[in-house]
Design a protein around this motif. Structure first.
Motif, PDB file in Angstrom:
ATOM      1  N   HIS A 191       0.865  -1.186   0.000  1.00 40.30           N
ATOM      2  CA  HIS A 191       0.000   0.000   0.000  1.00 40.30           C
ATOM      3  C   HIS A 191       0.899   1.231   0.000  1.00 40.30           C
ATOM      4  CE1 HIS A 191      -2.597   3.199   1.502  1.00 40.30           C
ATOM      5  NE2 HIS A 191      -3.650   2.435   1.303  1.00 40.30           N
ATOM      6  N   GLN A 192       0.605   2.178  -0.889  1.00 37.33           N
ATOM      7  CA  GLN A 192       1.410   3.402  -0.997  1.00 37.33           C
ATOM      8  C   GLN A 192       0.604   4.593  -0.480  1.00 37.33           C
ATOM      9  OE1 GLN A 192       3.505   5.916  -4.596  1.00 37.33           O
ATOM     10  NE2 GLN A 192       3.806   3.693  -4.581  1.00 37.33           N
ATOM     11  N   GLN A 193       1.215   5.340   0.455  1.00 36.35           N
ATOM     12  CA  GLN A 193       0.500   6.413   1.120  1.00 36.35           C
ATOM     13  C   GLN A 193       1.461   7.549   1.481  1.00 36.35           C
ATOM     14  OE1 GLN A 193      -2.850   6.372   1.802  1.00 36.35           O
ATOM     15  NE2 GLN A 193      -2.749   8.463   2.600  1.00 36.35           N
ATOM     16  N   ARG A 194       0.951   8.769   1.468  1.00 37.17           N
ATOM     17  CA  ARG A 194       1.720   9.923   1.950  1.00 37.17           C
ATOM     18  C   ARG A 194       1.952   9.780   3.453  1.00 37.17           C
ATOM     19  NH1 ARG A 194       1.876  14.989  -0.333  1.00 37.17           N
ATOM     20  NH2 ARG A 194       0.087  14.407  -1.626  1.00 37.17           N
ATOM     21  N   TYR A 195       3.182  10.058   3.889  1.00 35.12           N
ATOM     22  CA  TYR A 195       3.496   9.908   5.312  1.00 35.12           C
ATOM     23  C   TYR A 195       4.773  10.673   5.625  1.00 35.12           C
ATOM     24  CZ  TYR A 195       4.365   7.473   9.795  1.00 35.12           C
ATOM     25  OH  TYR A 195       4.572   7.168  11.114  1.00 35.12           O
ATOM     26  N   SER A 196       4.753  11.422   6.714  1.00 36.00           N
ATOM     27  CA  SER A 196       5.948  12.160   7.134  1.00 36.00           C
ATOM     28  C   SER A 196       5.770  12.598   8.578  1.00 36.00           C
ATOM     29  CB  SER A 196       6.162  13.400   6.249  1.00 36.00           C
ATOM     30  OG  SER A 196       5.205  14.409   6.548  1.00 36.00           O
ATOM     31  N   GLN A 214      -0.777  -8.161   7.114  1.00 39.65           N
ATOM     32  CA  GLN A 214       0.568  -8.449   6.586  1.00 39.65           C
ATOM     33  C   GLN A 214       0.761  -7.887   5.182  1.00 39.65           C
ATOM     34  OE1 GLN A 214       0.496 -12.867   7.578  1.00 39.65           O
ATOM     35  NE2 GLN A 214       2.529 -12.321   8.332  1.00 39.65           N
ATOM     36  N   ILE A 215       0.414  -6.603   5.066  1.00 44.43           N
ATOM     37  CA  ILE A 215       0.617  -5.851   3.832  1.00 44.43           C
ATOM     38  C   ILE A 215       1.704  -4.812   4.103  1.00 44.43           C
ATOM     39  CG2 ILE A 215      -0.433  -4.334   2.111  1.00 44.43           C
ATOM     40  CD1 ILE A 215      -1.619  -7.158   2.157  1.00 44.43           C
ATOM     41  N   GLY A 216       2.674  -4.706   3.219  1.00 39.85           N
ATOM     42  CA  GLY A 216       3.740  -3.734   3.405  1.00 39.85           C
ATOM     43  C   GLY A 216       3.296  -2.323   3.054  1.00 39.85           C
ATOM     44  N   ALA A 217       3.932  -1.344   3.683  1.00 36.00           N
ATOM     45  CA  ALA A 217       3.681   0.063   3.363  1.00 36.00           C
ATOM     46  C   ALA A 217       4.897   0.647   2.656  1.00 36.00           C
ATOM     47  CB  ALA A 217       3.396   0.862   4.628  1.00 36.00           C
ATOM     48  N   ILE A 218       4.636   1.466   1.651  1.00 38.57           N
ATOM     49  CA  ILE A 218       5.680   2.277   1.035  1.00 38.57           C
ATOM     50  C   ILE A 218       5.180   3.707   1.061  1.00 38.57           C
ATOM     51  CG2 ILE A 218       4.834   1.800  -1.321  1.00 38.57           C
ATOM     52  CD1 ILE A 218       7.791   2.043  -2.233  1.00 38.57           C
ATOM     53  N   THR A 219       5.985   4.632   1.529  1.00 37.19           N
ATOM     54  CA  THR A 219       5.518   5.994   1.781  1.00 37.19           C
ATOM     55  C   THR A 219       6.096   6.968   0.763  1.00 37.19           C
ATOM     56  OG1 THR A 219       7.335   6.623   3.254  1.00 37.19           O
ATOM     57  CG2 THR A 219       5.488   5.426   4.232  1.00 37.19           C
ATOM     58  N   PHE A 220       5.318   8.021   0.471  1.00 37.22           N
ATOM     59  CA  PHE A 220       5.832   9.074  -0.398  1.00 37.22           C
ATOM     60  C   PHE A 220       5.727  10.423   0.298  1.00 37.22           C
ATOM     61  CE2 PHE A 220       1.364   8.626  -1.683  1.00 37.22           C
ATOM     62  CZ  PHE A 220       0.914   9.936  -1.779  1.00 37.22           C
ATOM     63  N   SER A 221       6.380  11.425  -0.268  1.00 32.77           N
ATOM     64  CA  SER A 221       6.495  12.775   0.309  1.00 32.77           C
ATOM     65  C   SER A 221       7.056  12.750   1.728  1.00 32.77           C
ATOM     66  CB  SER A 221       5.131  13.485   0.293  1.00 32.77           C
ATOM     67  OG  SER A 221       4.715  13.730  -1.021  1.00 32.77           O
ATOM     68  N   PRO A 222       8.181  12.056   1.955  1.00 33.55           N
ATOM     69  CA  PRO A 222       8.749  11.984   3.302  1.00 33.55           C
ATOM     70  C   PRO A 222       9.248  13.322   3.825  1.00 33.55           C
ATOM     71  CG  PRO A 222      10.317  11.140   1.716  1.00 33.55           C
ATOM     72  CD  PRO A 222       9.028  11.343   0.966  1.00 33.55           C
ATOM     73  N   LEU A 223       9.536  14.246   2.904  1.00 30.26           N
ATOM     74  CA  LEU A 223      10.051  15.559   3.307  1.00 30.26           C
ATOM     75  C   LEU A 223       8.983  16.636   3.210  1.00 30.26           C
ATOM     76  CD1 LEU A 223      13.573  15.400   1.616  1.00 30.26           C
ATOM     77  CD2 LEU A 223      12.858  14.599   3.880  1.00 30.26           C
ATOM     78  N   ALA A 224       7.715  16.208   3.094  1.00 30.71           N
ATOM     79  CA  ALA A 224       6.577  17.139   3.085  1.00 30.71           C
ATOM     80  C   ALA A 224       6.780  18.262   2.072  1.00 30.71           C
ATOM     81  CB  ALA A 224       6.340  17.705   4.485  1.00 30.71           C
ATOM     82  N   GLN A 225       7.096  17.861   0.838  1.00 27.96           N
ATOM     83  CA  GLN A 225       7.298  18.810  -0.276  1.00 27.96           C
ATOM     84  C   GLN A 225       8.389  19.836   0.010  1.00 27.96           C
ATOM     85  OE1 GLN A 225       5.814  18.357  -3.194  1.00 27.96           O
ATOM     86  NE2 GLN A 225       4.708  16.600  -2.373  1.00 27.96           N
ATOM     87  N   GLY A 226       9.353  19.466   0.834  1.00 23.99           N
ATOM     88  CA  GLY A 226      10.487  20.345   1.110  1.00 23.99           C
ATOM     89  C   GLY A 226      10.433  21.028   2.448  1.00 23.99           C
ATOM     90  N   LEU A 227       9.301  20.943   3.146  1.00 21.44           N
ATOM     91  CA  LEU A 227       9.200  21.570   4.466  1.00 21.44           C
ATOM     92  C   LEU A 227      10.192  20.963   5.454  1.00 21.44           C
ATOM     93  CD1 LEU A 227       5.364  22.058   5.103  1.00 21.44           C
ATOM     94  CD2 LEU A 227       7.120  23.830   5.005  1.00 21.44           C
ATOM     95  N   LEU A 228      10.435  19.662   5.324  1.00 15.95           N
ATOM     96  CA  LEU A 228      11.325  18.981   6.262  1.00 15.95           C
ATOM     97  C   LEU A 228      12.761  18.939   5.724  1.00 15.95           C
ATOM     98  CD1 LEU A 228       8.898  16.125   7.332  1.00 15.95           C
ATOM     99  CD2 LEU A 228       9.720  18.011   8.757  1.00 15.95           C
ATOM    100  N   THR A 229      13.199  20.101   5.260  1.00 10.39           N
ATOM    101  CA  THR A 229      14.579  20.309   4.843  1.00 10.39           C
ATOM    102  C   THR A 229      15.009  21.658   5.407  1.00 10.39           C
ATOM    103  OG1 THR A 229      14.094  21.533   2.796  1.00 10.39           O
ATOM    104  CG2 THR A 229      14.065  19.118   2.666  1.00 10.39           C
ATOM    105  N   ASP A 230      16.229  22.063   5.100  1.00 11.38           N
ATOM    106  CA  ASP A 230      16.683  23.374   5.581  1.00 11.38           C
ATOM    107  C   ASP A 230      16.318  24.500   4.619  1.00 11.38           C
ATOM    108  OD1 ASP A 230      18.383  22.913   3.471  1.00 11.38           O
ATOM    109  OD2 ASP A 230      20.214  22.825   4.680  1.00 11.38           O
ATOM    110  N   ARG A 231      15.541  24.189   3.576  1.00 13.42           N
ATOM    111  CA  ARG A 231      15.263  25.168   2.518  1.00 13.42           C
ATOM    112  C   ARG A 231      14.465  26.359   3.012  1.00 13.42           C
ATOM    113  NH1 ARG A 231      15.865  26.293  -2.541  1.00 13.42           N
ATOM    114  NH2 ARG A 231      14.223  26.673  -4.073  1.00 13.42           N
TER     115      ARG A 231
END
Length: 329
Positions: A191-196, A214-231
């Motif tokens: 299952h693919q889902q946004r998560y951060s 017993q379904i694996g998760a794969i996450t996208f947007s781990p950096l919240a579109q850049g919010l979770l960086t030093d930018r």
């Protein structure tokens, strides 16, 4: 002609996906951005080569990735044929269908007609006989789950996909779809889902369902579109996504309302000897149900920065408590 590094498997951890025998690298490369016709093909090659040399064997696409829609698959297929064909059996290639792709009633959503046609088009664009994982990209309120499930099962039986997954489904929808696919004996594994750190909603119900089934998760947007960086720590750069009035993903208002929290998280990351982005990725991998984190990059240096997260994946109980206190609001 590209030659892969012999050391490519030395530093990348791999995790099983749910109940299956498939393993994914803990970091996977998403081709949502930076692989369209508007992007330089030389840079696309550099990103793919660097990723594969670093042990990233999973490349995640969708029929509508670009721009224009379809061009990410086309460009990936071109590079695969010209440079990476001999490594196909070392790769996990995934695609999806469900968002708007062509005019008329069959160009989006989740009918059997739409999904089978979409998969056929994706395979043609990439020059593949099959994808390793094929996802339904979003739930369809006007198509019975049974029909969507039958379409996914058919694609496996036709040899066009080895495994299937779903994306952006709620916990309740996921539980229902799991029951149908289990009855069909369809290899539904992911299952693919946004998560951060800034979007922890899946923890509440969805991840409990995935763990139980017993379904694996794969996450996208781990950096919240850049919010979770030093930018954005010292303001909004003029050339940033948030400065654009047309971005549907990030606004100046969103940056401003989260800035105090992001600065506190950055302080914690600095104390751990990591950048904020490194810590944000490492933190997601603390979830046992998460098989892999999808990362994106517009240049090799960004990919290198994300890979550095693997150097420190451990969190103390105190660090976890501080993160929970800051982000569970």
């Amino acid at each position: 002609m590209y030659q892969a590094q012999e050391s490519r498997y030395e530093n990348m951890p791999y995790r099983k996906v749910g109940h299956s025998g498939l393993k994914l690298p803990v970091l996977s490369l998403g081709l949502w951005h930076n692989f369209g016709d508007v992007d330089a093909i030389a840079n696309q090659k550099a990103l793919l080569f660097k990723a594969f040399d670093s042990g990233i064997t999973h490349f995640d696409l969708a029929n509508n990735y670009g721009p224009p829609a379809g061009s990410a698959e086309k460009n990936f297929g071109r590079i695969l044929k010209e440079e990476l064909a001999s490594y196909r059996d070392e790769m996990i290639i995934s695609s999806k269908a469900g968002y708007y792709m062509w005019p008329g009633p069959y160009g989006e959503w989740g009918s059997k007609k739409s999904l089978v046609a979409s998969c056929d088009q994706s395979l043609k664009r990439m020059g593949l006989d099959y994808v390793d994982i094929f996802y339904h990209h979003r739930p369809d309120p006007n198509t019975p789950l049974e029909e969507t499930a039958q379409a996914l099962d058919l694609l496996v039986k036709q040899g066009k996909a080895l495994y299937v997954g779903i994306s952006n489904y709620s916990a309740a929808e996921t539980r229902k779809m799991t029951a149908i696919l289990k009855e069909q004996k369809t290899p539904f594994i992911i299952h693919q889902q946004r998560y951060s750190l800034l979007e922890r909603a899946p923890e509440e119900e969805l991840y409990e369902v995935l763990a139980q089934e017993q379904i694996g998760a794969i996450t996208f947007s781990p950096l919240a579109q850049g919010l979770l960086t030093d930018r954005y720590l010292n303001g909004i750069p003029q050339d940033s996504r948030a400065a654009s009035q047309n971005s549907p993903f990030l606004s100046a208002e969103r940056v401003e309302e989260t800035l105090a929290l992001v600065k506190q998280l950055n302080d914690l990351a600095q104390n751990r000897g990591q950048s904020l982005a490194e810590m944000a990725i490492a933190w997601i991998l603390q979830q046992e149900v998460v098989s892999s984190v999808l990362i994106g990059a517009s240049k090799v240096s960004q990919l290198d920065a994300n890979l550095k997260a693997l150097e420190n994946l451990d969190f103390t109980a105190e660090e976890k408590a501080v993160i929970d206190q800051l982000t569970l609001r």
